[in-house]
Scaffold this active site. Structure first.
Site, PDB file in Angstrom:
ATOM      1  CB  SER A 167      -0.879  -0.016   1.256  1.00 58.18           C
ATOM      2  OG  SER A 167      -1.414   1.260   1.500  1.00 58.18           O
ATOM      3  CD  GLU A 169      -1.848   5.043   5.518  1.00 55.18           C
ATOM      4  OE1 GLU A 169      -2.427   5.607   4.566  1.00 55.18           O
ATOM      5  OE2 GLU A 169      -1.805   5.514   6.661  1.00 55.18           O
ATOM      6  CE1 TYR A 191      -4.022  -1.732   5.587  1.00 53.79           C
ATOM      7  CE2 TYR A 191      -3.014   0.341   4.891  1.00 53.79           C
ATOM      8  CZ  TYR A 191      -3.616  -0.857   4.582  1.00 53.79           C
ATOM      9  OH  TYR A 191      -3.825  -1.207   3.268  1.00 53.79           O
TER      10      TYR A 191
HETATM   11  P1  NAP Z   1     -11.385  -4.714   1.889  1.00 57.37           P
HETATM   12  O1  NAP Z   1     -12.555  -4.404   1.018  1.00 57.37           O
HETATM   13  O2  NAP Z   1     -11.332  -4.139   3.258  1.00 57.37           O
HETATM   14  O3  NAP Z   1     -11.256  -6.306   1.981  1.00 57.37           O
HETATM   15  C1  NAP Z   1     -10.469  -6.928   2.970  1.00 57.37           C
HETATM   16  C2  NAP Z   1     -10.651  -8.423   2.866  1.00 57.37           C
HETATM   17  O4  NAP Z   1      -9.828  -9.057   3.863  1.00 57.37           O
HETATM   18  C3  NAP Z   1     -12.083  -8.913   3.116  1.00 57.37           C
HETATM   19  O5  NAP Z   1     -12.401  -9.892   2.163  1.00 57.37           O
HETATM   20  C4  NAP Z   1     -12.013  -9.538   4.494  1.00 57.37           C
HETATM   21  O6  NAP Z   1     -12.918 -10.613   4.680  1.00 57.37           O
HETATM   22  C5  NAP Z   1     -10.590 -10.104   4.459  1.00 57.37           C
HETATM   23  N1  NAP Z   1     -10.078 -10.430   5.796  1.00 57.37           N
HETATM   24  C6  NAP Z   1      -9.979  -9.618   6.867  1.00 57.37           C
HETATM   25  N2  NAP Z   1      -9.471 -10.289   7.905  1.00 57.37           N
HETATM   26  C7  NAP Z   1      -9.229 -11.567   7.498  1.00 57.37           C
HETATM   27  C8  NAP Z   1      -8.702 -12.723   8.108  1.00 57.37           C
HETATM   28  N3  NAP Z   1      -8.322 -12.752   9.388  1.00 57.37           N
HETATM   29  N4  NAP Z   1      -8.582 -13.852   7.367  1.00 57.37           N
HETATM   30  C9  NAP Z   1      -8.986 -13.871   6.085  1.00 57.37           C
HETATM   31  N5  NAP Z   1      -9.514 -12.799   5.432  1.00 57.37           N
HETATM   32  C10 NAP Z   1      -9.621 -11.655   6.143  1.00 57.37           C
HETATM   33  O7  NAP Z   1     -10.024  -4.273   1.168  1.00 57.37           O
HETATM   34  P2  NAP Z   1      -9.764  -3.875  -0.384  1.00 57.37           P
HETATM   35  O8  NAP Z   1     -10.017  -2.427  -0.551  1.00 57.37           O
HETATM   36  O9  NAP Z   1     -10.417  -4.869  -1.258  1.00 57.37           O
HETATM   37  O10 NAP Z   1      -8.180  -4.043  -0.459  1.00 57.37           O
HETATM   38  C11 NAP Z   1      -7.584  -5.305  -0.756  1.00 57.37           C
HETATM   39  C12 NAP Z   1      -6.160  -5.324  -0.238  1.00 57.37           C
HETATM   40  O11 NAP Z   1      -5.412  -4.278  -0.836  1.00 57.37           O
HETATM   41  C13 NAP Z   1      -6.031  -5.107   1.268  1.00 57.37           C
HETATM   42  O12 NAP Z   1      -4.938  -5.877   1.707  1.00 57.37           O
HETATM   43  C14 NAP Z   1      -5.713  -3.625   1.402  1.00 57.37           C
HETATM   44  O13 NAP Z   1      -4.999  -3.384   2.596  1.00 57.37           O
HETATM   45  C15 NAP Z   1      -4.857  -3.428   0.170  1.00 57.37           C
HETATM   46  N6  NAP Z   1      -4.867  -2.084  -0.406  1.00 57.37           N
HETATM   47  C16 NAP Z   1      -6.048  -1.487  -0.717  1.00 57.37           C
HETATM   48  C17 NAP Z   1      -6.042  -0.234  -1.303  1.00 57.37           C
HETATM   49  C18 NAP Z   1      -7.333   0.446  -1.677  1.00 57.37           C
HETATM   50  O14 NAP Z   1      -7.282   1.661  -1.945  1.00 57.37           O
HETATM   51  N7  NAP Z   1      -8.449  -0.269  -1.759  1.00 57.37           N
HETATM   52  C19 NAP Z   1      -4.818   0.402  -1.591  1.00 57.37           C
HETATM   53  C20 NAP Z   1      -3.628  -0.254  -1.265  1.00 57.37           C
HETATM   54  C21 NAP Z   1      -3.653  -1.513  -0.691  1.00 57.37           C
HETATM   55  P3  NAP Z   1     -14.306 -10.531   5.534  1.00 57.37           P
HETATM   56  O15 NAP Z   1     -15.376 -10.397   4.511  1.00 57.37           O
HETATM   57  O16 NAP Z   1     -14.329 -11.816   6.237  1.00 57.37           O
HETATM   58  O17 NAP Z   1     -14.192  -9.332   6.431  1.00 57.37           O
HETATM   59  O1  G4F Z   2     -10.606   6.759   2.466  1.00 61.73           O
HETATM   60  P1  G4F Z   2      -9.627   6.697   3.568  1.00 61.73           P
HETATM   61  O2  G4F Z   2     -10.082   6.104   4.844  1.00 61.73           O
HETATM   62  O3  G4F Z   2      -8.354   5.959   2.962  1.00 61.73           O
HETATM   63  P2  G4F Z   2      -6.815   5.864   3.442  1.00 61.73           P
HETATM   64  O4  G4F Z   2      -6.657   6.140   4.874  1.00 61.73           O
HETATM   65  O5  G4F Z   2      -6.012   6.683   2.491  1.00 61.73           O
HETATM   66  O6  G4F Z   2      -6.521   4.307   3.223  1.00 61.73           O
HETATM   67  C1  G4F Z   2      -6.951   3.630   2.054  1.00 61.73           C
HETATM   68  O7  G4F Z   2      -5.954   3.728   1.078  1.00 61.73           O
HETATM   69  C2  G4F Z   2      -4.704   3.077   1.407  1.00 61.73           C
HETATM   70  C3  G4F Z   2      -3.752   3.317   0.235  1.00 61.73           C
HETATM   71  O8  G4F Z   2      -3.078   4.526   0.418  1.00 61.73           O
HETATM   72  C4  G4F Z   2      -4.996   1.616   1.635  1.00 61.73           C
HETATM   73  F1  G4F Z   2      -3.831   0.959   1.879  1.00 61.73           F
HETATM   74  C5  G4F Z   2      -5.956   1.454   2.793  1.00 61.73           C
HETATM   75  O9  G4F Z   2      -6.253   0.079   2.983  1.00 61.73           O
HETATM   76  C6  G4F Z   2      -7.246   2.184   2.446  1.00 61.73           C
HETATM   77  O10 G4F Z   2      -7.856   1.519   1.378  1.00 61.73           O
HETATM   78  O11 G4F Z   2      -9.096   8.169   3.909  1.00 61.73           O
HETATM   79  C7  G4F Z   2      -8.564   9.016   2.909  1.00 61.73           C
HETATM   80  C8  G4F Z   2      -8.312  10.403   3.492  1.00 61.73           C
HETATM   81  C9  G4F Z   2      -7.524  10.390   4.812  1.00 61.73           C
HETATM   82  O12 G4F Z   2      -6.537  11.392   4.755  1.00 61.73           O
HETATM   83  C10 G4F Z   2      -8.553  10.749   5.868  1.00 61.73           C
HETATM   84  O13 G4F Z   2      -8.034  11.465   6.993  1.00 61.73           O
HETATM   85  O14 G4F Z   2      -9.581  10.996   3.794  1.00 61.73           O
HETATM   86  C11 G4F Z   2      -9.485  11.637   5.048  1.00 61.73           C
HETATM   87  N1  G4F Z   2     -10.822  11.743   5.658  1.00 61.73           N
HETATM   88  C12 G4F Z   2     -11.422  12.918   6.011  1.00 61.73           C
HETATM   89  N2  G4F Z   2     -12.599  12.666   6.604  1.00 61.73           N
HETATM   90  C13 G4F Z   2     -11.621  10.726   6.012  1.00 61.73           C
HETATM   91  C14 G4F Z   2     -12.742  11.302   6.612  1.00 61.73           C
HETATM   92  N3  G4F Z   2     -11.487   9.394   5.876  1.00 61.73           N
HETATM   93  C15 G4F Z   2     -12.499   8.608   6.321  1.00 61.73           C
HETATM   94  N4  G4F Z   2     -12.398   7.272   6.160  1.00 61.73           N
HETATM   95  N5  G4F Z   2     -13.605   9.126   6.937  1.00 61.73           N
HETATM   96  C16 G4F Z   2     -13.777  10.470   7.109  1.00 61.73           C
HETATM   97  O15 G4F Z   2     -14.770  10.929   7.675  1.00 61.73           O
END
Ligand code: NAP
Ligand code: G4F
Length: 375
Positions: A167, A169, A191
């Site tokens: 990520s 992050e 995280y």
């Molecule tokens: P998400 O919607 O939060 O999905 C997370 C998944 O992990 C869910 O299927 C959840 O299953 C599963 N999980 C949680 N705890 C588990 C456990 N103990 N054992 C097995 N499965 C478990 O995340 P996403 O947005 O699809 O992201 C996918 C991956 O990419 C994550 O690793 C996230 O950190 C990473 N990532 C995401 C972004 C982004 O912007 N979306 C960016 C960078 C990296 P349940 O249904 O059982 O909860």
């Molecule tokens: O949507 P966010 O919660 O995403 P964040 O923290 O960037 O993390 C996501 O992206 C990562 C990749 O860079 C992933 F690895 C991670 O798993 C996840 O998918 O927040 C985005 C921004 C932050 O700066 C937060 O402070 O939005 C700002 N924000 C402002 N108000 C808020 C809010 N975020 C959330 N969730 N809720 C608010 O009310």
């Protein structure tokens, strides 16, 4: 519908065929004879569902790891993907991950499972370390053990390719902008720290055991399937609720934070491309364009002919203990070396999400009720 695990006999038959072919030299057209198998952890999440769809269209047999006895997202997943094959397992349980890899005999493993909501990682830091960090170790160990790779690096039985969901992050308090594969990490949340561990461990298993193990350093990617706790979906649902008269206010945290937001459907293609290369290489995946949460509000409310200033309230409950102020990808290596480019621009992405939530709520549907939660 009950969870359907692949039958033991099928799995064993395939492993015997593979073992015999390995012993007698694999014919060049082996992959055409046996269709490719992918095992996805986190298949019930946003990316898992898009990746499963994408790999299915590429002719893969797709298997997903699901946790829990009555996981409510399994029904949603089945409605979306039909005949997806699911295996029970949990990243907290090493034996269950080994057993899943043994049963599926995958060619590729995509580790997408994580506790992925950043604020939750302060509230449950140890659990985040266990799932998002040590979970990566458990998947890598399962692959190592099932492939017969020993600590002495003696050759194993064929290669299972591994993708780790790293990520942006991890860059946290960024040392340079835009961020590349060489930018040092300075994570700002438990995280981010857990993801950095998983990232370095993946690199270490590649270097220690010669495994084909790569990490995609993905920047924020969104869609109508995004969890309601993340800011883009919280805003698209908020706009829909206000437009339809269910709510008057939307409570948010830091509006000046900037992110590089892309479409999740575009990003899963990069994961598959990375596993299709001759050599294992990590890539940064993003758009190269950054917007503030305020820009996001502006676009989202305009889609519904509303002005966000009339509705948004800042609430200290959503301010984080440590913030990542600005993220911006330099995806040029991915573009030049694996031919990956994002297709959907920010404005289209946000409009798509708002329109999808207007349709969902006006047809009586419900999103997860995390809107307005005091995380
Ligand atoms: P998400 O919607 O939060 O999905 C997370 C998944 O992990 C869910 O299927 C959840 O299953 C599963 N999980 C949680 N705890 C588990 C456990 N103990 N054992 C097995 N499965 C478990 O995340 P996403 O947005 O699809 O992201 C996918 C991956 O990419 C994550 O690793 C996230 O950190 C990473 N990532 C995401 C972004 C982004 O912007 N979306 C960016 C960078 C990296 P349940 O249904 O059982 O909860
Ligand atoms: O949507 P966010 O919660 O995403 P964040 O923290 O960037 O993390 C996501 O992206 C990562 C990749 O860079 C992933 F690895 C991670 O798993 C996840 O998918 O927040 C985005 C921004 C932050 O700066 C937060 O402070 O939005 C700002 N924000 C402002 N108000 C808020 C809010 N975020 C959330 N969730 N809720 C608010 O009310």
């Amino acid at each position: 519908m009950p969870i359907c695990c692949r039958d033991e006999a099928g799995s064993l038959a395939r492993s015997r065929v593979t073992a015999r072919l390995v012993a007698a030299e694999r014919p060049p057209n082996l992959e055409a004879i046996l269709s490719r198998r992918a095992l996805i952890t986190g298949i019930t999440g946003q990316d898992g569902s898009y990746l499963a769809e994408y790999l299915t269209t590429q002719g893969y047999e797709v298997f997903g790891l699901v946790r829990g006895q009555r996981n409510p997202r399994v029904r949603q997943l089945r409605q979306l993907l039909g005949d997806v094959r699911l295996i029970r397992g949990d990243l907290l349980d090493q034996g269950s991950v080994i057993s899943a890899v043994e049963r599926v005999q995958p060619d590729e493993v995509y580790n997408l499972a994580a506790i992925s909501y950043v604020p939750m990682s302060w509230a449950q830091a140890e659990l985040t370390g266990e799932v998002t960090g040590l979970g990566v170790l458990r998947v890598l160990e399962a692959i190592r053990v099932c492939s017969g790779i020993s600590a002495s690096r003696s050759p194993g039985r064929g290669q299972i390719r591994f993708y780790q969901a790293s990520s942006s992050e991890m860059f946290g308090m960024v040392r340079e902008s835009p961020q590349t594969e060489q930018t040092p990490f300075h994570p700002r949340s438990p995280y981010g720290v857990a993801k950095a561990y998983g990232h370095f461990l993946t690199q270490n298993y590649r270097e220690s055991y010669g495994m084909f193990a790569v990490s995609g350093i993905l920047f924020n990617h969104e869609s109508p399937r995004r969890g309601a706790e993340f800011v883009t979906r919280k805003i698209s649902l908020g706009v829909a609720k206000i437009k339809l008269g269910y709510e008057r206010q939307l409570r948010l945290g830091n509006l000046s934070a900037r992110r590089d937001w892309g479409f999740a459907g575009d990003y899963v293609g990069a994961m598959a491309l990375m596993l299709g290369q001759d050599e294992p290489v990590d890539y940064v995946i993003g758009t190269g364009v950054t917007h503030s949460v305020e820009d996001l509000l502006d676009h989202a409310f305009k889609v519904a002919d509303l002005d966000w200033r009339d509705h948004v309230v800042t609430d200290a409950a959503f301010i984080r203990p440590a913030e990542v102020d600005k993220l911006c990808a330099d995806p040029s290596a991915a573009r030049e070396q694996i031919g990956w480019e994002p297709k959907m621009a920010f404005e289209e992405l946000i409009a798509t999400m708002v329109e999808a939530d207007l349709e969902l709520l006006s047809s009586g549907g419900h999103a997860e009720e995390s809107f307005g939660d005091a995380w």
